[in-house]
Design a protein around this motif. Structure first.
Motif, PDB file in Angstrom:
ATOM      1  N   GLY B  10      16.491  47.268  54.407  1.00  0.00           N
ATOM      2  CA  GLY B  10      16.522  46.571  55.393  1.00  0.00           C
ATOM      3  C   GLY B  10      16.362  46.441  56.428  1.00  0.00           C
ATOM      4  O   GLY B  10      16.383  46.963  57.450  1.00  0.00           O
ATOM      5  N   PRO B  13      17.970  42.279  61.603  1.00  0.00           N
ATOM      6  CA  PRO B  13      18.667  42.444  62.861  1.00  0.00           C
ATOM      7  C   PRO B  13      19.284  44.313  62.425  1.00  0.00           C
ATOM      8  O   PRO B  13      19.329  45.073  63.708  1.00  0.00           O
ATOM      9  N   ALA B  14      20.196  44.145  61.673  1.00  0.00           N
ATOM     10  CA  ALA B  14      20.818  45.843  61.497  1.00  0.00           C
ATOM     11  C   ALA B  14      20.249  46.647  61.675  1.00  0.00           C
ATOM     12  O   ALA B  14      20.649  48.440  61.765  1.00  0.00           O
ATOM     13  N   GLU B  34      11.620  47.260  53.943  1.00  0.00           N
ATOM     14  CA  GLU B  34      11.789  45.805  54.048  1.00  0.00           C
ATOM     15  C   GLU B  34      11.103  45.560  52.994  1.00  0.00           C
ATOM     16  O   GLU B  34       9.878  45.298  52.833  1.00  0.00           O
ATOM     17  N   ARG B  35      11.656  44.540  51.635  1.00  0.00           N
ATOM     18  CA  ARG B  35      10.891  43.659  50.716  1.00  0.00           C
ATOM     19  C   ARG B  35      10.275  42.386  51.089  1.00  0.00           C
ATOM     20  O   ARG B  35       9.065  42.304  50.483  1.00  0.00           O
ATOM     21  N   ILE B  42      17.376  37.616  58.491  1.00  0.00           N
ATOM     22  CA  ILE B  42      17.227  35.449  57.934  1.00  0.00           C
ATOM     23  C   ILE B  42      16.816  35.372  59.314  1.00  0.00           C
ATOM     24  O   ILE B  42      16.513  34.448  59.354  1.00  0.00           O
ATOM     25  N   HIS B  48      16.544  27.642  64.856  1.00  0.00           N
ATOM     26  CA  HIS B  48      17.562  27.137  66.076  1.00  0.00           C
ATOM     27  C   HIS B  48      17.497  27.995  66.572  1.00  0.00           C
ATOM     28  O   HIS B  48      17.243  29.141  66.981  1.00  0.00           O
ATOM     29  N   GLY B  50      19.992  30.213  69.485  1.00  0.00           N
ATOM     30  CA  GLY B  50      21.358  30.777  69.238  1.00  0.00           C
ATOM     31  C   GLY B  50      21.535  32.637  68.602  1.00  0.00           C
ATOM     32  O   GLY B  50      22.603  33.550  67.966  1.00  0.00           O
ATOM     33  N   PHE B  51      20.663  32.901  69.166  1.00  0.00           N
ATOM     34  CA  PHE B  51      20.154  34.506  68.882  1.00  0.00           C
ATOM     35  C   PHE B  51      19.475  34.854  70.160  1.00  0.00           C
ATOM     36  O   PHE B  51      19.020  34.929  71.067  1.00  0.00           O
ATOM     37  N   VAL B  84      13.490  47.991  47.331  1.00  0.00           N
ATOM     38  CA  VAL B  84      14.031  49.405  46.783  1.00  0.00           C
ATOM     39  C   VAL B  84      14.719  48.843  46.120  1.00  0.00           C
ATOM     40  O   VAL B  84      15.453  47.238  45.990  1.00  0.00           O
ATOM     41  N   SER B 164      24.621  25.358  61.125  1.00  0.00           N
ATOM     42  CA  SER B 164      23.420  25.728  61.238  1.00  0.00           C
ATOM     43  C   SER B 164      22.419  24.714  60.503  1.00  0.00           C
ATOM     44  O   SER B 164      21.567  24.275  60.413  1.00  0.00           O
ATOM     45  N   ASN B 262      25.482  42.646  58.032  1.00  0.00           N
ATOM     46  CA  ASN B 262      26.409  41.712  56.826  1.00  0.00           C
ATOM     47  C   ASN B 262      26.886  42.448  55.061  1.00  0.00           C
ATOM     48  O   ASN B 262      27.265  41.973  54.631  1.00  0.00           O
ATOM     49  N   LYS B 268      28.980  38.345  59.755  1.00  0.00           N
ATOM     50  CA  LYS B 268      28.936  38.031  61.430  1.00  0.00           C
ATOM     51  C   LYS B 268      27.838  37.481  62.361  1.00  0.00           C
ATOM     52  O   LYS B 268      27.174  37.582  60.968  1.00  0.00           O
ATOM     53  N   SER B 270      24.305  37.610  64.597  1.00  0.00           N
ATOM     54  CA  SER B 270      23.207  38.311  63.866  1.00  0.00           C
ATOM     55  C   SER B 270      23.820  39.987  65.490  1.00  0.00           C
ATOM     56  O   SER B 270      23.107  40.794  65.265  1.00  0.00           O
TER      57      SER B 270
HETATM   58  C1  FAD Z   1      21.765  30.613  57.463  1.00  0.00           C
HETATM   59  C2  FAD Z   1      22.369  31.199  58.120  1.00  0.00           C
HETATM   60  C3  FAD Z   1      21.951  31.034  59.866  1.00  0.00           C
HETATM   61  C4  FAD Z   1      22.738  31.976  60.818  1.00  0.00           C
HETATM   62  N1  FAD Z   1      22.707  30.918  61.697  1.00  0.00           N
HETATM   63  C5  FAD Z   1      22.878  32.342  63.500  1.00  0.00           C
HETATM   64  C6  FAD Z   1      22.777  31.837  64.505  1.00  0.00           C
HETATM   65  O1  FAD Z   1      22.546  30.805  64.946  1.00  0.00           O
HETATM   66  N2  FAD Z   1      23.049  32.740  64.994  1.00  0.00           N
HETATM   67  C7  FAD Z   1      23.327  34.585  64.743  1.00  0.00           C
HETATM   68  O2  FAD Z   1      23.907  34.972  65.766  1.00  0.00           O
HETATM   69  N3  FAD Z   1      23.526  34.492  63.704  1.00  0.00           N
HETATM   70  C8  FAD Z   1      23.168  33.535  62.899  1.00  0.00           C
HETATM   71  N4  FAD Z   1      22.963  34.057  61.721  1.00  0.00           N
HETATM   72  C9  FAD Z   1      23.595  35.145  60.978  1.00  0.00           C
HETATM   73  C10 FAD Z   1      22.317  35.963  61.006  1.00  0.00           C
HETATM   74  O3  FAD Z   1      21.399  35.712  60.907  1.00  0.00           O
HETATM   75  C11 FAD Z   1      23.075  37.595  60.458  1.00  0.00           C
HETATM   76  O4  FAD Z   1      24.092  38.039  60.142  1.00  0.00           O
HETATM   77  C12 FAD Z   1      22.015  38.605  61.011  1.00  0.00           C
HETATM   78  O5  FAD Z   1      20.727  38.044  60.070  1.00  0.00           O
HETATM   79  C13 FAD Z   1      22.444  39.706  59.492  1.00  0.00           C
HETATM   80  O6  FAD Z   1      21.141  40.526  60.131  1.00  0.00           O
HETATM   81  P1  FAD Z   1      21.503  42.049  58.795  1.00  0.00           P
HETATM   82  O7  FAD Z   1      20.598  42.803  59.116  1.00  0.00           O
HETATM   83  O8  FAD Z   1      22.846  42.502  58.420  1.00  0.00           O
HETATM   84  O9  FAD Z   1      20.836  40.955  57.755  1.00  0.00           O
HETATM   85  P2  FAD Z   1      19.848  40.804  57.547  1.00  0.00           P
HETATM   86  O10 FAD Z   1      19.625  39.693  58.500  1.00  0.00           O
HETATM   87  O11 FAD Z   1      20.153  39.908  56.249  1.00  0.00           O
HETATM   88  O12 FAD Z   1      18.762  41.183  56.939  1.00  0.00           O
HETATM   89  C14 FAD Z   1      19.074  42.282  55.704  1.00  0.00           C
HETATM   90  C15 FAD Z   1      17.336  42.139  55.427  1.00  0.00           C
HETATM   91  O13 FAD Z   1      17.219  43.765  54.428  1.00  0.00           O
HETATM   92  C16 FAD Z   1      16.114  43.089  53.470  1.00  0.00           C
HETATM   93  N5  FAD Z   1      17.052  43.860  51.803  1.00  0.00           N
HETATM   94  C17 FAD Z   1      17.839  43.935  51.008  1.00  0.00           C
HETATM   95  N6  FAD Z   1      17.639  44.421  49.734  1.00  0.00           N
HETATM   96  C18 FAD Z   1      16.667  45.006  50.386  1.00  0.00           C
HETATM   97  C19 FAD Z   1      15.525  45.755  48.735  1.00  0.00           C
HETATM   98  N7  FAD Z   1      17.120  46.263  47.928  1.00  0.00           N
HETATM   99  N8  FAD Z   1      15.205  46.576  49.513  1.00  0.00           N
HETATM  100  C20 FAD Z   1      14.026  46.177  50.987  1.00  0.00           C
HETATM  101  N9  FAD Z   1      14.585  45.085  51.690  1.00  0.00           N
HETATM  102  C21 FAD Z   1      16.108  44.712  51.492  1.00  0.00           C
HETATM  103  C22 FAD Z   1      16.275  41.564  53.918  1.00  0.00           C
HETATM  104  O14 FAD Z   1      15.070  41.540  53.192  1.00  0.00           O
HETATM  105  C23 FAD Z   1      16.642  41.434  55.085  1.00  0.00           C
HETATM  106  O15 FAD Z   1      15.382  41.213  55.450  1.00  0.00           O
HETATM  107  C24 FAD Z   1      22.827  32.478  60.493  1.00  0.00           C
HETATM  108  C25 FAD Z   1      23.476  33.538  58.787  1.00  0.00           C
HETATM  109  C26 FAD Z   1      22.628  32.505  58.230  1.00  0.00           C
HETATM  110  C27 FAD Z   1      22.363  32.399  56.096  1.00  0.00           C
END
Ligand code: FAD
Ligand code: FAD
Lengths: 451, 289
Positions: B10, B13-14, B34-35, B42, B48, B50-51, B84, B164, B262, B268, B270
C-alpha cells in the motif's frame, strides 16, 4: 423492412437465448427482440445459479423433463463454451423430528424421478461432511448431482453461439404488437418492424402481456420475488455442499450456497408481488436472511456482506411450465418458467425444437456447430489477471482488457449492470468505492465511440 | 524468488512515510507495492484542502499532498500497478502487467487503508438505480474524471468524511438536499451541524435513518425514518459516507502482520496515518517487529 426471419423470439432471458441458439444452430434464420438495454434484464438476472437435477420436481412434469435434458446438455457443452461447474452436490438438511420424517419421501421421489444417486446421510456423517454447520440437524439427504454455475456467462455463451450461427439480437426492442396474415407475423417493436414466419413468446414476467398479441392470455403472471444476501469470500470455505431446507408445498425454501465466484449466499425468499419489473429488497427480510445464515453457520459471524439482490420468478397459476404451439397462427408460447429456468433452458429449447418439427415443418440439415467460448469469471478456471495486465477492479481482480472486451463486439454491454455481469467489476466487497468512477469513465468513453 | 528485507503493501500516506523513514534509517532492501498506477492513496482524489499540516506543516489539497509524498520517496523502490493478491507466511503473491509472481519478505507492513461501507451491507431497502455511492467513489468521479453523477443528493452520515462530501459537491456545483444522521447528534467532532448549515446551506437531520431508495434508472427519492415516522424525500442521488471498514483481506493468512495507517481500524486523518507509518518504520528498525 425487407428481410423475413424464420423465427422471432420475444425476450432475451436465459430461456429465449437458449431457444435462439437452438434454432440458429439448426440453420434457421432467427432474430431475438429484447425489451431491456441488454439481454438478461428480467428473471434471469437474479437467481441462485444452481444447476438442478430435478430430484424434487413434480414427477412426470414437463419441468422435470426439461430440467434433466438441460442439466445433461449443460454438462455436455460447457467445456467448449468455457463455462464453469462447481460439483458441490446438495444436502437437504432436516432440523426437526418432523422434517426428518419427510426425508424418506424426498428420497423416494428423487429415485422415481430417475436421480438414482440420492441417498440418506445421518447426523454423524453430516457432521463430517459439513463440520461448520450448526449442530442440531436431525438428518439429511445427499443429492450429488446438484451443481453451481455462473448464471450470466451461460446465457451469454448461448447468445454468442446464436450470433455466430447468424442470428440477430435486437436490444431496446420491446415488442408492442403484431399482425398475423398470410402465414406471416409482422411484429412492431421499439426497434422497428420485424417480419417472421413464427413467433416464440419467451417474455418471462411479461409473458401474459406479449401473449395478448395472439389471444386473450390463458395464463396470468404472478411474479414471486426472491431476495438474497451474498457474503464475502472468506465465507465460501465454510460449507462444501449446497444446503437446502426440507421444502414445503409452496417453496423450495431458503438455500445456503456457494457461488461460482467464490462467495457464499443465502436466499431466495418467496414473496408474491405485483411488481414485474424491478426487484426491490427490504431491510427486514435481508436481516432475517442474514440471521438465518448465522443460525445455520455460526462461523459466519464477523464475515462481511458484499451484495444483496432480488429476482422475480415468472410464476403463473399453473404449477408446470406453459409450453404450447398454436399451430394455425404459427406461435409458440414458452411461459411460466418460474424457478428452474437456468437449469432447464437448454432442455426447453430442445423441446421447443421438437414442437417446431412436429407442427411447422422439418428443420434444415444443420451446419457444423461453431463454438464460442466466453471469458471465465469464476474461481475454478484460469482468469485473465493471472496472465498479467492492468487490474481495474481490485476486489474481483478484473483487468482492463476484460472490461474493454465486454464493451466491444455485437453484444457489447448495454449498460453498467450488463458490464458488471460480463466482468464482475464493482461486484466485490468494496462495491465500487475504489473502481466505480474509473469503470464508469471507461463505459462512458465506449458509449461515445459506439455507433 | 526475489527477497526483500521489508515489503510495504500500500502506497498511501502510511506506506510511503514508512518507506521514507526506513530509507532514512538505512534499512536494507525495502519495496512498496501499490496496486494503483500512481502512489499516494486516498488523498489522490480528495481535491479539497486539508492535507499536509501534521507531516509537512503546510496546507495542501489531497492531490498536492499525494504529489509531495511521491516526491519524498523518489529514488526508493515504489512499484505501482503491483497488486498483492495474498500473503502466506513470508511470501507475497503479486500481480503486475507481466503476470503473477512471488516475493519473499523478512518483514511485511500492511498499509492498505480503509474503505467506506457501501450500500449492500447497510441493508438499505428498495430498488437499485444508479446514483448511490460512497464519498470515496464520488470524489474519484469528480476530481479524477470530472464527472457529475447527480445534482441533488442526500448525504447519509455525519462523520467528518461527510464534510469532505460537502466540499466535493460544492466543487462540482452539486447541491445536496439534506444530510441525515442516525445518531442523536452530528458525529464529526467539529461544530459540524453549524458548518453544514452555515457554510453549505444544507439541512442536517439527526435521529434519521435511510430506509429505502427508489428509482428505476436514476435515484428519484429516498425513504427516511425518524422517531417511527417515515417520509419520502425527492433527490437524484445518495452519498453513503463513512462507516469505515479496514481493507484487511490480506490478514487472512497472516493475522499477525504489522499494520500502519487506516487499515488499523478507526479512521484517522492522513497526517496521523503518515505519522503511524513513520513510527512503524522506527519499530522495524529497532527490531521490534
Ligand atoms: C472521502 C475521504 C476524504 C478524506 N478527506 C481527508 C481530509 O480532508 N484530510 C485528511 O487528513 N484526511 C482525509 N481523509 C483520510 C485520509 O485520506 C486517510 O486517512 C489516509 O489516506 C489514510 O492513509 P493510508 O496510507 O492508511 O491509506 P490509503 O490512503 O487508503 O492508502 C492505501 C493504499 O494501499 C493500496 N492497496 C490496498 N490494498 C492493496 C493491495 N492488496 N496491493 C497493493 N496495494 C494495495 C491502495 O491502492 C492505496 O493506495 C479522507 C478519506 C476519505 C475516504
Ligand atoms: C430468486 C430466483 C432464484 C432462482 N434460482 C434458480 C436456480 O437456482 N436454478 C435455476 O435453474 N433457475 C432458477 N431460477 C429460475 C430462473 O431464473 C428463471 O426460470 C429464468 O430466468 C426464466 O427465464 P426466462 O427467459 O423465461 O425469463 P426472463 O429472464 O424474465 O426473460 C424474459 C425477457 O423478456 C423480456 N421482455 C419482456 N417483455 C418483452 C417484450 N414485450 N418485448 C421484448 N422483450 C420482452 C424481458 O425484458 C426479459 O429480459 C430462479 C429464479 C429466481 C427469481
Amino acid at each position: 423492412m425487407a428481410k423475413t426471419f424464420d423465427v422471432a423470439v420475444t425476450g432475451g432471458g436465459v430461456v429465449g437465448l437458449a431457444i435462439l441458439r437452438r434454432f440458429a444452430m439448426a440453420g434457421l434464420d432467427c432474430v431475438l427482440l429484447e425489451r431491456g438495454n441488454d439481454i438478461l434484464s428480467g428473471a434471469s438476472k437474479g437467481n441462485s445459479a444452481l444447476l438442478h437435477t430435478g430430484f424434487d420436481a413434480p414427477p412426470g412434469s414437463l419441468e422435470l423433463a426439461c430440467m434433466q435434458a438441460g442439466h445433461a446438455e449443460y454438462l455436455a457443452i460447457r467445456e467448449r463454451l468455457n463455462l464453469p461447474l462447481v460439483r458441490s452436490g446438495a444436502l437437504v438438511v432436516a432440523w426437526s423430528e418432523a422434517e426428518r420424517d419427510r426425508l424418506g419421501a424426498i428420497i423416494d421421489q428423487a429415485h422415481a424421478n430417475g436421480v438414482a444417486d440420492v441417498r440418506p446421510v445421518n447426523p454423524a456423517e453430516l457432521g463430517r461432511m459439513e463440520p461448520n454447520l450448526s449442530p442440531g440437524a436431525t438428518g439429511a439427504v445427499l443429492v450429488p448431482g446438484e451443481h453451481i454455475i455462473d448464471p450470466w456467462s451461460a446465457p451469454l455463451a448461448y447468445a454468442h453461439q446464436a450470433l455466430a450461427h447468424g442470428a440477430e439480437i435486437l436490444r431496446r426492442a420491446e415488442v408492442t404488437g403484431g399482425e398475423f396474415a398470410a402465414g406471416l407475423w409482422t411484429l412492431s417493436s421499439l426497434a422497428g418492424t420485424v417480419r417472421a414466419r413464427l413467433v416464440i413468446n419467451a417474455a418471462g414476467n411479461f409473458g401474459d402481456r406479449v401473449e395478448t398479441i395472439l389471444r386473450p392470455s390463458p395464463f396470468t403472471i404472478h411474479p414471486r420475488r426472491g431476495q438474497f444476501v451474498v457474503f464475502d469470500k472468506p465465507a465460501a470455505h465454510l460449507v462444501s455442499a449446497i444446503i437446502l431446507p426440507v421444502p414445503t408445498e409452496r417453496t423450495k425454501g431458503v438455500v445456503l450456497f456457494r457461488t461460482a465466484f467464490g462467495n457464499l449466499a443465502i436466499g431466495p425468499t418467496a414473496e408474491d408481488v405485483d411488481e414485474r419489473e424491478v426487484a426491490a429488497t427490504d431491510t427486514q427480510t435481508l436481516n432475517r436472511l442474514r440471521e438465518r445464515a448465522l443460525a445455520m453457520l455460526p462461523a459466519l459471524e464477523g464475515v462481511g456482506v458484499n451484495a444483496v439482490y432480488a429476482g422475480l420468478r415468472p410464476a403463473t397459476q399453473f404449477k408446470d411450465y406453459v409450453i404450447e404451439a398454436v399451430v394455425p397462427e404459427r406461435w409458440i408460447t414458452v411461459a411460466g418458467i418460474r424457478s428452474t429456468g437456468l437449469t432447464a433452458a437448454l432442455g426447453i429449447a430442445c423441446h421447443v425444437e421438437g414442437l417446431y418439427a412436429r407442427h411447422f415443418g422439418e428443420l434444415p440439415s444443420p451446419p457444423a456447430p461453431i463454438w464460442t467460448p466466453v471469458p471465465n469469471l469464476t474461481e475454478g478456471l484460469p482468469r485473465p489477471y493471472m496472465q498479467g495486465g492492468e487490474i481495474v477492479c481490485h476486489c474481483e481482480w478484473v483487468t482492463r482488457a476484460e472490461i474493454d472486451a465486454a464493451l466491444a463486439g455485437p453484444l457489447a454491454a448495454g449498460g453498467l449492470d450488463g458490464l458488471k455481469r460480463r466482468t464482475r467489476a464493482m461486484m466485490g466487497r468494496c462495491q465500487g468505492f475504489n473502481c466505480a468512477a474509473h469503470v464508469e469513465a471507461i463505459f462512458r468513453e465506449a458509449q461515445r465511440g459506439a455507433p | 524468488m526475489e527477497r526483500r528485507d521489508v515489503v510495504i503493501v500500500g502506497g498511501g500516506p502510511a506506506g510511503l512515510s514508512a518507506a521514507l523513514r526506513l530509507s532514512q534509517l538505512g534499512i536494507g532492501s525495502v519495496s512498496v507495492l501499490e496496486r494503483e498506477p500512481s502512489a499516494g492513496g486516498i488523498p489522490r482524489h480528495c481535491g479539497h484542502l486539508g492535507f499536509g499540516w501534521q507531516s509537512h506543516r503546510r496546507i495542501w489539497t489531497g492531490p498536492q499532498f499525494a504529489a509531495r509524498l511521491r516526491h519524498d520517496v523518489e529514488g526508493l523502490d515504489v512499484r505501482t500497478a503491483h497488486t498483492v493478491l495474498g500473503i502466506d507466511g513470508d511470501r507475497l503473491k503479486v500481480q503486475n502487467t507481466d503476470g503473477v509472481f512471488e516475493l519473499a519478505a523478512a518483514r511485511i507492513l500492511l498499509a492498505t487503508g480503509t474503505r467506506e461501507t457501501p450500500r449492500a451491507p447497510r441493508f438499505v431497502g428498495g430498488t437499485r438505480p444508479t446514483g448511490v455511492m460512497t464519498t470515496g467513489a464520488l470524489q474519484a468521479h469528480v476530481y479524477l474524471h470530472h464527472h457529475k453523477p447527480f445534482s441533488r443528493p442526500v448525504i447519509i452520515g455525519s462523520e467528518w468524511v461527510a464534510f469532505s462530501a460537502l466540499l466535493t459537491c460544492r466543487h462540482m456545483g452539486i447541491r445536496p438536499v439534506m444530510m441525515i444522521e442516525a445518531r442523536d447528534r452530528i458525529s464529526a467532532p467539529w461544530p459540524g451541524g453549524l458548518a453544514a448549515g452555515l457554510l453549505f446551506g444544507v439541512r442536517v437531520r439527526t435521529r434519521t435513518r435511510l430506509v429505502a431508495i427508489s428509482g428505476r434508472d436514476q435515484v428519484d427519492a429516498v425513504e427516511l425514518e425518524c422517531d417511527g415516522r417515515t417520509e419520502c424525500i425527492s433527490c437524484d442521488g445518495v452519498i453513503l459516507s463513512g462507516e469505515f471498514v479496514p481493507e484487511a483481506s490480506l490478514l487472512a493468512n497472516r493475522p499477525d502482520a504489522m499494520l500502519a495507517g487506516n487499515v488499523h481500524g478507526a479512521v484517522k486523518t492522513s497526517g496521523l496515518c503518515w505519522r503511524e507509518g513513520r513510527e512503524a518504520a522506527e519499530r522495524i528498525a529497532r527490531g521490534e517487529a
